[in-house]
Write an enzyme that holds these catalytic residues in place. Structure first.
Site, short mmCIF file in Angstrom:
data_model
loop_
_atom_site.label_atom_id
_atom_site.label_comp_id
_atom_site.label_asym_id
_atom_site.label_seq_id
_atom_site.Cartn_x
_atom_site.Cartn_y
_atom_site.Cartn_z
CG ASP A 92 -1.86 1.08 1.32
OD1 ASP A 92 -2.81 1.04 0.53
OD2 ASP A 92 -1.70 2.01 2.14
CD GLU A 129 -1.97 2.47 -3.62
OE1 GLU A 129 -3.12 2.79 -3.98
OE2 GLU A 129 -1.63 2.52 -2.43
C1 GLC Z 1 -4.27 3.03 -0.69
C2 GLC Z 1 -5.48 2.14 -0.57
C3 GLC Z 1 -6.64 2.95 -0.09
C4 GLC Z 1 -6.29 3.53 1.26
C5 GLC Z 1 -5.01 4.34 1.18
C6 GLC Z 1 -4.48 4.69 2.53
O1 GLC Z 1 -4.38 3.94 -1.72
O2 GLC Z 1 -5.73 1.52 -1.80
O3 GLC Z 1 -7.82 2.20 -0.01
O4 GLC Z 1 -7.34 4.33 1.71
O5 GLC Z 1 -3.98 3.64 0.53
O6 GLC Z 1 -3.93 3.56 3.15
#
Ligand code: GLC
Length: 542
Positions: free
Chosen positions: A203, A266
């Site tokens: 994440d 991500e």
């Molecule tokens: C990422 C996740 C999202 C979350 C954010 C904060 O983007 O996909 O759902 O709210 O991180 O952790």
């Protein structure tokens, strides 16, 4: 297990809260995922990514963790997690968990202790700064939160200091420059690796290591390729040199395990930056490529992106393909709920070279479920609620209220779509199209979107060219037809996608047979192929 199994991953994202409720409390759970693993096997994916289910006050539905090595009560317990891993393996699936390394919950004991005093045991576990100005009440610099509209600095009355929370104030950023933090977090990583998990989705990975000198980001309004508007570049808060190093360190933690464990980040940024995460000797196996989340359904759009990905992520690298997830609009809604277009999109994303990531319900054509901001449970929507008129939010193609893309998975035609018992209220409303749009019903008629996904994924398994082959874009095609070939050793498959509203004809030469066709109107003559409007087809050399 094949050592480089990850090169042929087809990932399916499960959002546990909305997948299947096995104990009748209106909330999905780990045992529910285990119970429904056969759906994934039937579908033909081979890897499952489970969004966070760890201990959490659920202020951001699990992306705010208060204990990395335990399971939130509503999702089950550690035995359920172990059972899920083991059952997935027994069915030939790999399983990835979701690691939130950038921040914890503000309810995590580390943060509670950290904010209690500047001398506490965990005082330096988070990013604390004195403010500017005479009494320190001016923020340390201009760093913005993930939502852009607010600062990322939050005032603590206890410490009379600012702490950084790059996402929401209840998600304080960990101080990864503190070796104790690294060790504690890597221990959590090892905890799940020891339990048998095959890797992690990471994440907000790009944001973990910030500039050590806390320099302000440059003002520079721009659109990200995934069409999020930004006012400041993130030179000092994203994809810093130290962050690439952190990726390598994390990889070395995982490298102690056999078979290879996979890391998918991500991260946001242009391809040449993302590529540094996965370059030679780098840390991650893949990064998500998010451009397709904001796709336009036309040949030009897709051709440009594919060309760019093929250039930047040429073999041995692998691009990833994502058209929706738990944060962004459902692709079926982006397509105006047109099943013909949805079939073209599916054929494309599942036959391109790279790793497709399917979000639960995408295979059914689950659309966004309109939920007004005033009723939102999503913390982001609640931030917008105060100033964004409903009339505007309703019309945005991107969903501000992420609840709309997180409604319960639709399994059957029973009330609550079989997600939870009939007399229980699910945590979010079920889309009222569930009578026609559910796994049971779509399994029973041949031309459903679900069966189309299955057909493509099973063909992908049979044809090494689709799972491993190189990709070449085909030129000299009609204006609205996108075509590419995939070749592995002696096998070649050709894919043609018609983005126009009329039949298109293509000379394809002799010696081909149809292996996938989204529309009965597609016809292959001796050498001439006719493709119906908004249809796709795959041909194989005989
Ligand atoms: C990422 C996740 C999202 C979350 C954010 C904060 O983007 O996909 O759902 O709210 O991180 O952790």
């Amino acid at each position: 297990m094949n050592a480089s199994w990850w090169k042929e991953c087809v990932i399916y994202q499960v959002y546990p809260r909305s997948f299947f409720d096995s104990n009748g409390d209106g909330i999905g759970d780990l045992a529910g995922i285990t119970e429904k693993l056969n759906h994934l096997v039937d579908l033909g994916v081979n890897t499952l990514w489970v969004s966070p289910f760890f201990k959490s006050p659920q202020a951001d539905f699990g992306y705010d963790i208060s204990d990395y090595c335990d399971v939130a009560n509503e999702y089950g317990n550690l035995d359920d997690a172990k059972k899920l891993i083991d059952e997935a393996h027994a069915k030939g699936l790999r399983i990835l968990f979701d690691l939130v390394l950038n921040h914890t919950s503000d309810q995590h004991p580390w943060f509670i202790d950290s904010k209690s005093s500047r001398n506490s045991q965990h005082a330096d576990w988070y990013i604390w700064r004195d403010g500017r100005g005479p009494n320190g009440r001016l923020r340390p610099n201009n760093w913005r939160s993930g939502l852009e509209i607010k600062s990322a600095w939050h005032w603590s009355r206890e410490r009379k200091q600012w702490y950084l929370g790059t996402f929401l104030p209840c998600q304080p950023d960990l101080n990864w420059r503190n070796p104790q933090v690294r060790e504690a977090m890597f221990d959590a990583v090892r905890f799940w690796l020891d339990m048998g998990v095959d890797g992690f989705r990471l994440d907000m990975f790009g944001a973990i290591m910030k500039d050590p000198d806390f320099r302000s980001n440059p003002f520079h309004p721009y659109f990200e390729p995934s069409e999020l508007f930004r006012l400041w570049r993130r030179d000092f808060t994203e994809n810093t040199q130290d962050n690439f190093e952190l990726a390598k360190e994390l990889r070395s933690v995982c490298a102690k395990y056999e078979p290879e464990r996979v890391l998918i980040g991500e991260v946001f940024g242009p391809p040449d930056v993302l590529k540094q995460y996965i370059g030679d000797g780098a840390g991650l196996h893949f990064t998500f490529l998010f451009d397709f989340l904001a796709f336009r359904f036309n040949k030009e759009y897709f051709t440009n992106r594919i060309r760019s990905y093929e250039k930047h992520f040429a073999p041995p690298f692998l691009p990833t393909y994502v058209v929706e997830n738990h944060d962004r609009s459902r692709s079926f809604s982006r397509l105006g709920q047109d099943i013909f277009k949805a079939k073209v999109l599916a054929l494309m994303m599942l036959t391109l070279r790279g790793v497709p990531v399917i979000y639960q319900g995408q295979e059914l054509g689950m659309p966004n479920t309109y939920i007004p901001l005033a009723k939102a449970q999503d913390p982001i929507a609640r931030q917008y609620f105060w100033w964004m008129p409903e009339a505007i939010s309703k019309r945005l193609s991107e969903r501000i209220n992420r609840d709309e893309v997180r409604t319960p998975m639709q399994w059957t035609s029973k009330p609550n779509a079989g997600f939870c018992p009939e007399n229980i209220q699910p945590w979010l409303p079920v889309n009222n199209n569930y009578l026609d749009c559910n796994v049971e019903i779509q399994s029973s008629y041949r031309n459903s979107l679900l069966n189309w996904y299955k057909e493509i994924l099973h063909t992908r398994k049979e044809c090494s060219s689709l799972s491993r082959g190189d990709l070449v874009l085909i030129s000299n095609l009609p204006e609205h037809v996108l075509g590419y070939s995939r070749t592995y050793e002696t096998e070649t498959v050709y894919i043609y996608l018609n983005f126009s509203t009329r039949d298109e004809h293509i000379e394809v030469g002799k010696g081909k047979k149809v292996i996938l066709s989204s529309d009965p109107g597609n016809l292959l003559g001796e050498t001439l192929l006719k493709i119906a409007p908004y249809a796709g087809i795959a041909l194989k050399e005989i």
